[in-house]
Design a protein around this motif. Structure first.
Motif, PDB file in Angstrom:
ATOM      1  N   HIS A 374      24.406  31.191  -2.568  1.00 39.59           N
ATOM      2  CA  HIS A 374      23.351  32.098  -3.016  1.00 39.59           C
ATOM      3  C   HIS A 374      22.434  31.399  -4.021  1.00 39.59           C
ATOM      4  O   HIS A 374      22.889  30.765  -4.974  1.00 39.59           O
ATOM      5  N   ASP A 378      18.539  35.302  -3.900  1.00 35.71           N
ATOM      6  CA  ASP A 378      19.678  36.054  -3.351  1.00 35.71           C
ATOM      7  C   ASP A 378      20.345  36.892  -4.436  1.00 35.71           C
ATOM      8  O   ASP A 378      20.725  38.052  -4.216  1.00 35.71           O
ATOM      9  N   ILE A 405      15.547  35.701   1.073  1.00 33.14           N
ATOM     10  CA  ILE A 405      16.106  36.738   1.949  1.00 33.14           C
ATOM     11  C   ILE A 405      15.068  37.236   2.958  1.00 33.14           C
ATOM     12  O   ILE A 405      15.291  38.244   3.623  1.00 33.14           O
TER      13      ILE A 405
END
Length: 516
Positions: A374, A378, A405
């Motif tokens: 991540h 994120d 994303i």
């Protein structure tokens, strides 16, 4: 032990009742009255149509109180017997059709002559049988709108026993597995699906009026892209190729924008190999639309106007109630960036977060779980999901998502860490997802490459590069706004239904042993 004996007795009684129904059918067939040989029945009215227009349809009585059989007043209905009271020479039954139910008065001398065979057959009819009724609308002495029958015709013999009417179907699992029974026994269930049909019809009416063109795209695809979801895999025997069920409508609809169709939409099933809960079903109805020469602001305006139109035309008011909570679709919808929304509900200003290390430290401080792959964007999204979504009860647009994303979305020119995207929320649920669509093929290829890296790291929901779609982008796609609507969640809100299975006629259920 007593409970087990009662259960056994009930099973014996049920078997006997089912046997009697089949014997009644055999008797009818032997006498040349097989209902399954009937191919049609002319229906002139439905129950609620008669009730709503009763003053015009009501048959009059003469001075002696005898019904005047004016041919202009004769009606013909058909439906299922839900209640029956036999009282010698005259009886009553309640017939349920598409719109509701109506009482029918059946007098022996009115439907037949001696030896009264038709009346004897009527007396043997069961709850659940489907009948055709001809007669005259009138009011009983108690004032109930009814039909004075001149003909009762058995159209279908029911060989099963309906659940007990006054308790209905309280077994939720059975309601979903045997939706046909649910529709018979629960008028509310029928009303939901009638309303769902109207919602979809009104969506089409609205979009067609805005100049959109409805299209169809493939369900079996080689590359299931356009969303972060795990697809279902299958094999195409004729070509000896593995294919997938689509998870989105996006990439094919964008090809049509490339081809010059400026406003397109599709309403269709998509399939995602994921869990089942009150808001998710592995196959569900998605609507996506794309419009050339507009952006995500244009999609916001369209979404607000469409939802307001649906509330007015389907619900009769821009004030809707879901689970006791009133939501106002008449006011301008709130618009917040994701960064501002997180700041509003957590106090954390993501504009001050410069590195992924800072983002991870904030996540640890706020007990937000994240994974090693991540990035900063994120984790911002994880904060949003953890602390913000539940507060978005009234119609709200959350804008400007992090690029990590949003692999198919155009960057914000003044802040390339974020993209021109919004999600529409009501009742704490995501109801729609929209972009200013990415039309730069060079940038798009880099985004696909990033997705491929995530796939290699074990992210089963990551996209893979669609070379034919890349070719289409290189030919050239105009600036475009696009949006996806979850039709099932929309129907849940507009029908005040508590679970997605309540708005799916045949939801996905785990097979029972006898089904396999």
């Amino acid at each position: 032990m007593a409970e087990q004996n009662n259960k056994n007795n009930q099973q014996v009684d049920t078997k006997q009742l089912l046997k009697v129904r089949r014997e009644k059918l055999a008797d009818l067939q032997e006498r040349g009255k097989d209902p399954f040989q009937i191919t049609k029945y002319d229906v002139t009215h439905h129950s609620m149509e008669i009730k709503n227009n009763f003053d015009a349809l009501e048959a009059k009585h003469d001075e002696e109180g005898k019904l005047i059989k004016d041919p202009a007043k004769l009606v013909s209905i058909a439906g299922r017997i839900m209640l029956k009271r036999v009282m010698g020479k005259a009886s009553f039954c309640n017939v349920q059709d598409l719109e509701g139910n109506i009482q029918v008065y059946v007098a022996r001398n009115e439907i037949c002559e001696e030896p009264y065979e038709e009346y004897k057959d009527f007396k043997k009819m069961d709850i659940g049988d489907i009948v055709g009724i001809k007669g005259y609308p009138f009011k009983t002495k108690t004032g109930e709108m009814s039909i004075h029958a001149t003909e009762v015709k058995l159209l279908t013999k029911s060989l099963q026993i309906l659940p007990e009417k006054y308790h209905g179907m309280t077994n939720t699992d059975l309601r979903y597995r045997q939706r046909y029974l649910d529709l018979i026994m629960n008028q509310n269930a029928k009303d939901v699906f009638v309303k769902r049909s109207k919602i979809i019809s009104e969506i089409r009416r609205y979009l067609d009026g805005q100049g959109f063109m409805e299209v169809e795209t493939p369900m079996l695809v080689h590359n299931a892209g356009g969303a972060a979801a795990r697809p279902f895999d299958t094999h195409f025997n004729a070509l000896d190729e593995d294919v997938k069920l689509r998870i989105s409508l996006e990439l094919y609809l964008k090809r049509l924008i490339v081809g010059g169709l400026e406003k397109v939409y599709e309403i269709g099933r998509v399939f995602r190999n994921e869990g089942v809960d009150t808001r998710h079903n592995p196959e569900f109805t998605l609507m996506e639309l794309y419009q050339a020469y507009t952006d995500y602001h244009g999609m916001m305006d369209l979404t607000e106007n469409l939802y307001r139109h649906l509330a007015e035309t389907v619900c009769g008011s821009t004030q809707i109630v879901y689970n006791g909570i009133e939501m106002d679709l008449g006011k301008p919808f709130e618009r917040l960036t994701m960064v501002d929304a997180v700041k509003k509900y957590t106090g954390v200003d993501w504009n001050e977060v410069k590195t992924v290390e800072q983002a991870r430290e904030l996540a640890k401080e706020h007990h937000v779980e994240f994974e090693e792959h991540h990035k900063k964007g994120d984790i911002l999204n994880l904060f949003f999901e953890e602390f913000v979504e539940e507060h978005l009860i009234q119609p709200t647009f959350i804008m400007d998502h992090p690029i990590e994303i949003s692999p198919l979305t155009k960057k914000k020119p003044d802040n390339p860490e974020y993209v021109e995207r919004f999600e529409f929320f009501m009742n704490g649920w995501e109801m729609a997802n929209a972009y200013s669509e990415l039309n730069d093929p060079i940038d798009q290829r880099k985004r696909f490459e990033a997705q491929e890296e995530l796939l290699a790291l074990g992210d089963e929901e990551a996209n893979t590069t669609d070379e034919d779609f890349m070719n289409a982008l290189e030919i050239g796609m105009p600036p475009t706004g696009g949006i996806g609507f979850g039709i099932d969640r929309m129907c849940m809100l507009l029908t005040d239904s508590q679970a997605i299975r309540d708005v799916l006629l045949f939801p996905t259920m785990k097979s029972l042993p006898n089904d396999k």
